[in-house]
Design a protein around this motif. Structure first.
Motif, PDB file in Angstrom:
ATOM      1  N   GLY A  25     -38.716 -10.629 -21.788  1.00  0.00           N
ATOM      2  CA  GLY A  25     -37.653 -10.099 -22.633  1.00  0.00           C
ATOM      3  C   GLY A  25     -36.697 -11.194 -23.086  1.00  0.00           C
ATOM      4  N   GLN A  26     -36.346 -12.091 -22.169  1.00  0.00           N
ATOM      5  CA  GLN A  26     -35.450 -13.182 -22.516  1.00  0.00           C
ATOM      6  C   GLN A  26     -36.081 -14.118 -23.539  1.00  0.00           C
ATOM      7  OE1 GLN A  26     -32.399 -13.415 -21.845  1.00  0.00           O
ATOM      8  NE2 GLN A  26     -31.811 -15.541 -22.253  1.00  0.00           N
ATOM      9  N   LEU A  27     -37.363 -14.400 -23.389  1.00  0.00           N
ATOM     10  CA  LEU A  27     -38.058 -15.245 -24.361  1.00  0.00           C
ATOM     11  C   LEU A  27     -38.065 -14.595 -25.744  1.00  0.00           C
ATOM     12  CD1 LEU A  27     -41.138 -16.657 -22.396  1.00  0.00           C
ATOM     13  CD2 LEU A  27     -39.182 -17.943 -23.289  1.00  0.00           C
ATOM     14  N   LEU A  28     -38.293 -13.291 -25.794  1.00  0.00           N
ATOM     15  CA  LEU A  28     -38.289 -12.591 -27.075  1.00  0.00           C
ATOM     16  C   LEU A  28     -36.910 -12.675 -27.729  1.00  0.00           C
ATOM     17  CD1 LEU A  28     -40.097 -10.686 -28.903  1.00  0.00           C
ATOM     18  CD2 LEU A  28     -38.757  -8.825 -27.904  1.00  0.00           C
ATOM     19  N   LEU A  29     -35.856 -12.494 -26.946  1.00  0.00           N
ATOM     20  CA  LEU A  29     -34.500 -12.544 -27.483  1.00  0.00           C
ATOM     21  C   LEU A  29     -34.134 -13.951 -27.951  1.00  0.00           C
ATOM     22  CD1 LEU A  29     -32.760 -10.235 -24.869  1.00  0.00           C
ATOM     23  CD2 LEU A  29     -33.328  -9.665 -27.227  1.00  0.00           C
ATOM     24  N   GLN A  30     -34.635 -14.960 -27.255  1.00  0.00           N
ATOM     25  CA  GLN A  30     -34.380 -16.344 -27.668  1.00  0.00           C
ATOM     26  C   GLN A  30     -35.067 -16.666 -28.990  1.00  0.00           C
ATOM     27  OE1 GLN A  30     -35.449 -19.028 -24.498  1.00  0.00           O
ATOM     28  NE2 GLN A  30     -33.853 -18.273 -23.124  1.00  0.00           N
ATOM     29  N   GLY A  31     -36.179 -16.035 -29.251  1.00  0.00           N
ATOM     30  CA  GLY A  31     -36.890 -16.268 -30.499  1.00  0.00           C
ATOM     31  C   GLY A  31     -36.434 -15.378 -31.640  1.00  0.00           C
ATOM     32  N   SER A  32     -35.513 -14.488 -31.362  1.00  0.00           N
ATOM     33  CA  SER A  32     -35.014 -13.568 -32.387  1.00  0.00           C
ATOM     34  C   SER A  32     -33.963 -14.236 -33.265  1.00  0.00           C
ATOM     35  CB  SER A  32     -34.421 -12.319 -31.726  1.00  0.00           C
ATOM     36  OG  SER A  32     -35.393 -11.623 -30.975  1.00  0.00           O
ATOM     37  N   MET A  33     -33.659 -13.603 -34.377  1.00  0.00           N
ATOM     38  CA  MET A  33     -32.654 -14.101 -35.319  1.00  0.00           C
ATOM     39  C   MET A  33     -31.454 -13.167 -35.303  1.00  0.00           C
ATOM     40  SD  MET A  33     -32.619 -16.401 -38.103  1.00  0.00           S
ATOM     41  CE  MET A  33     -31.737 -16.547 -39.667  1.00  0.00           C
ATOM     42  N   TYR A  34     -30.263 -13.757 -35.309  1.00  0.00           N
ATOM     43  CA  TYR A  34     -29.022 -12.990 -35.239  1.00  0.00           C
ATOM     44  C   TYR A  34     -28.190 -13.318 -36.479  1.00  0.00           C
ATOM     45  CZ  TYR A  34     -30.717 -12.452 -30.504  1.00  0.00           C
ATOM     46  OH  TYR A  34     -31.503 -12.158 -29.421  1.00  0.00           O
ATOM     47  N   ILE A  35     -28.041 -12.343 -37.350  1.00  0.00           N
ATOM     48  CA  ILE A  35     -27.391 -12.555 -38.640  1.00  0.00           C
ATOM     49  C   ILE A  35     -25.996 -11.927 -38.623  1.00  0.00           C
ATOM     50  CG2 ILE A  35     -27.506 -12.015 -41.108  1.00  0.00           C
ATOM     51  CD1 ILE A  35     -30.565 -12.109 -40.848  1.00  0.00           C
ATOM     52  N   PHE A  36     -25.013 -12.691 -39.118  1.00  0.00           N
ATOM     53  CA  PHE A  36     -23.624 -12.245 -39.128  1.00  0.00           C
ATOM     54  C   PHE A  36     -23.038 -12.323 -40.529  1.00  0.00           C
ATOM     55  CE2 PHE A  36     -24.342 -13.344 -34.791  1.00  0.00           C
ATOM     56  CZ  PHE A  36     -23.449 -12.614 -34.028  1.00  0.00           C
ATOM     57  N   VAL A  51     -31.997 -18.144 -47.516  1.00  0.00           N
ATOM     58  CA  VAL A  51     -33.285 -18.353 -46.843  1.00  0.00           C
ATOM     59  C   VAL A  51     -33.945 -19.660 -47.248  1.00  0.00           C
ATOM     60  CG1 VAL A  51     -35.608 -17.411 -46.524  1.00  0.00           C
ATOM     61  CG2 VAL A  51     -33.633 -15.881 -46.517  1.00  0.00           C
ATOM     62  N   PHE A  52     -33.773 -20.082 -48.502  1.00  0.00           N
ATOM     63  CA  PHE A  52     -34.561 -21.201 -49.003  1.00  0.00           C
ATOM     64  C   PHE A  52     -33.800 -22.451 -49.445  1.00  0.00           C
ATOM     65  CE2 PHE A  52     -37.363 -17.491 -50.268  1.00  0.00           C
ATOM     66  CZ  PHE A  52     -38.258 -17.671 -49.223  1.00  0.00           C
ATOM     67  N   SER A  53     -32.529 -22.344 -49.778  1.00  0.00           N
ATOM     68  CA  SER A  53     -31.846 -23.491 -50.378  1.00  0.00           C
ATOM     69  C   SER A  53     -31.721 -24.665 -49.412  1.00  0.00           C
ATOM     70  CB  SER A  53     -30.461 -23.103 -50.866  1.00  0.00           C
ATOM     71  OG  SER A  53     -29.793 -24.230 -51.377  1.00  0.00           O
ATOM     72  N   GLU A  54     -31.769 -25.876 -49.984  1.00  0.00           N
ATOM     73  CA  GLU A  54     -31.526 -27.095 -49.215  1.00  0.00           C
ATOM     74  C   GLU A  54     -30.232 -27.775 -49.655  1.00  0.00           C
ATOM     75  OE1 GLU A  54     -34.967 -29.702 -48.784  1.00  0.00           O
ATOM     76  OE2 GLU A  54     -36.242 -28.055 -49.436  1.00  0.00           O
ATOM     77  N   LEU A  79     -34.279 -22.010 -39.875  1.00  0.00           N
ATOM     78  CA  LEU A  79     -33.776 -21.555 -38.569  1.00  0.00           C
ATOM     79  C   LEU A  79     -34.745 -20.538 -37.969  1.00  0.00           C
ATOM     80  CD1 LEU A  79     -31.461 -21.439 -36.470  1.00  0.00           C
ATOM     81  CD2 LEU A  79     -30.493 -19.569 -37.840  1.00  0.00           C
ATOM     82  N   ARG A  80     -35.209 -19.622 -38.779  1.00  0.00           N
ATOM     83  CA  ARG A  80     -36.121 -18.578 -38.299  1.00  0.00           C
ATOM     84  C   ARG A  80     -37.408 -19.168 -37.737  1.00  0.00           C
ATOM     85  NH1 ARG A  80     -36.925 -13.735 -35.975  1.00  0.00           N
ATOM     86  NH2 ARG A  80     -38.349 -12.349 -37.080  1.00  0.00           N
TER      87      ARG A  80
END
Length: 368
Positions: free
Chosen positions: A168-179, A349-352, A365-366
């Motif tokens: 579960g912790q590994l899954l949460l670490q690989g998740s994305m958190y958008i604010f 998502v895409f700009s540099e 990041l994703r």
């Protein structure tokens, strides 16, 4: 400084909107950490119906003309004529057609509640702020960021109970958190002025840091954050500004917030192991398109709710509705149109371009 944009490379962002160039970049990631779901926190710019489930809340848009361009013209509770920024961002990140559902909607439908959490959750609530209680006198009950993170703690507990603590912790670490939050704090300050602008900015930055650390302690590692846009350029703010120009005070506060916020994120990434972030500068993006309005025929007035001498009328059935929504930057007095939100997603998502997103984009990041 950012260069003027053309319609060939558009982008827009949250409450007010904006355009710019889009490029993809690929990167490598740790194969031992699974790509987890997306979790969304914030205010009306990314709310997909949370407030529909709150009894004593007046910040609800589950009525026409909201949703007029959503499938079956359904008013879902999104503060938009159709999809919003949350929908378009996650669709471009991959694995989603639109935002995951609100936490309160999942909670009401208790069948397979835990299993559905593995597909992501949207906690955002229209009217929410960094400071708990802001806006309560005007909007009634909304879910503050503090409470949204408490809801996430419940989600975390269910996920780890289902998968086990380690997986579960590994899954949460690989998740994305958008604010996407902070605008309501600034608008509340403008109406009350409880302290100096400098102290106010320092206070909300520190509070934001506490929220992010609390989420980090619950397992979050990848933070995609959208800064406060140029609030003074929204239709409601222009109404009270001489000549209908962008209002100075909310713009100054929104602009001033970005630098300490970026410094906070740099500090967190250097002191918290595994903390990664992407920060979208929606103030720069907003002002860029307003100053160079390629692609939109109107970047000042609301599409729904008419500007009159008496003020801006409510966006509701029977009131004013523009016939060509994609021509407008703003849907209502505060929020971008669906067309604007779709452009915003491409930027994040895409700009540099570091003038618009730093140090990496949401897509990079994703995939890290």
């Amino acid at each position: 400084m950012a260069t003027p944009l053309t319609i060939q490379n558009p982008v827009l962002l949250t409450v007010c909107v904006v355009l710019f160039s889009v490029t993809t970049i690929a990167t490598t990631r740790d194969p031992n950490i699974p790509i987890g779901p997306v979790f969304i926190f914030g205010d009306s710019t990314v709310d997909v119906g949370t407030n529909n489930y709150i009894k004593n809340c007046t910040a609800k848009v589950n009525h026409p003309y909201y949703g007029i361009d959503y499938p079956q013209s359904k008013a879902t509770g999104r503060f938009s004529n159709g999809l919003n920024s949350a929908d378009t961002i996650v669709a471009l990140l991959g694995g989603y057609e639109q935002s995951p559902p609100p936490f309160l909607a999942l909670l009401r439908d208790s069948s397979n509640f835990t299993g559905k959490l593995l597909d992501g959750v949207n906690f955002a609530s229209g009217g929410a702020a960094l400071v708990k209680g802001v806006g309560k006198d005007f909007l009634g009950d909304v879910i503050s960021l503090e409470e949204q993170i408490q809801q996430f703690a419940t989600v975390r507990g269910n996920i780890t109970a289902l998968l086990g603590e380690s997986k579960g912790q590994l899954l949460l670490q690989g998740s994305m958190y958008i604010f996407s939050i902070g605008s309501n704090d600034i608008m509340n300050y403008i109406f009350s002025h409880p302290t100096t602008p400098e102290i106010f900015i320092a206070n909300i930055t520190a509070i934001y840091g506490i929220h992010l650390k609390n989420l980090y302690n619950l397992g979050a590692r990848k933070f995609g954050l959208i800064s406060v846009p140029s609030l003074g350029c929204c239709p409601i703010a222009r109404l009270f500004s001489p000549g209908g120009t962008c209002a100075k005070e909310p713009n100054d506060l929104a602009s001033a917030f970005f630098t300490p916020f970026e410094s906070l994120l740099k500090n967190l990434s250097s002191t918290l192991e595994g903390f990664k972030y992407s920060l979208g500068n929606s103030y720069n993006m907003t002002m860029n398109i307003i100053n160079n309005p390629s692609g939109f025929k109107d970047v000042a007035k609301a599409c729904c709710g008419n500007n009159t001498i008496q003020g801006i009328s409510d966006c509701k059935e029977g009131g004013f509705l523009c016939p060509h929504r994609d021509d407008h930057l703003f849907w209502d007095a505060f929020h971008p149109s669906e067309a604007a939100s779709k452009l915003a997603a491409h930027a994040l998502v895409f700009s540099e371009d570091p003038d618009f997103v730093t140090p990496i984009n949401f897509g990079t990041l994703r995939s890290t």
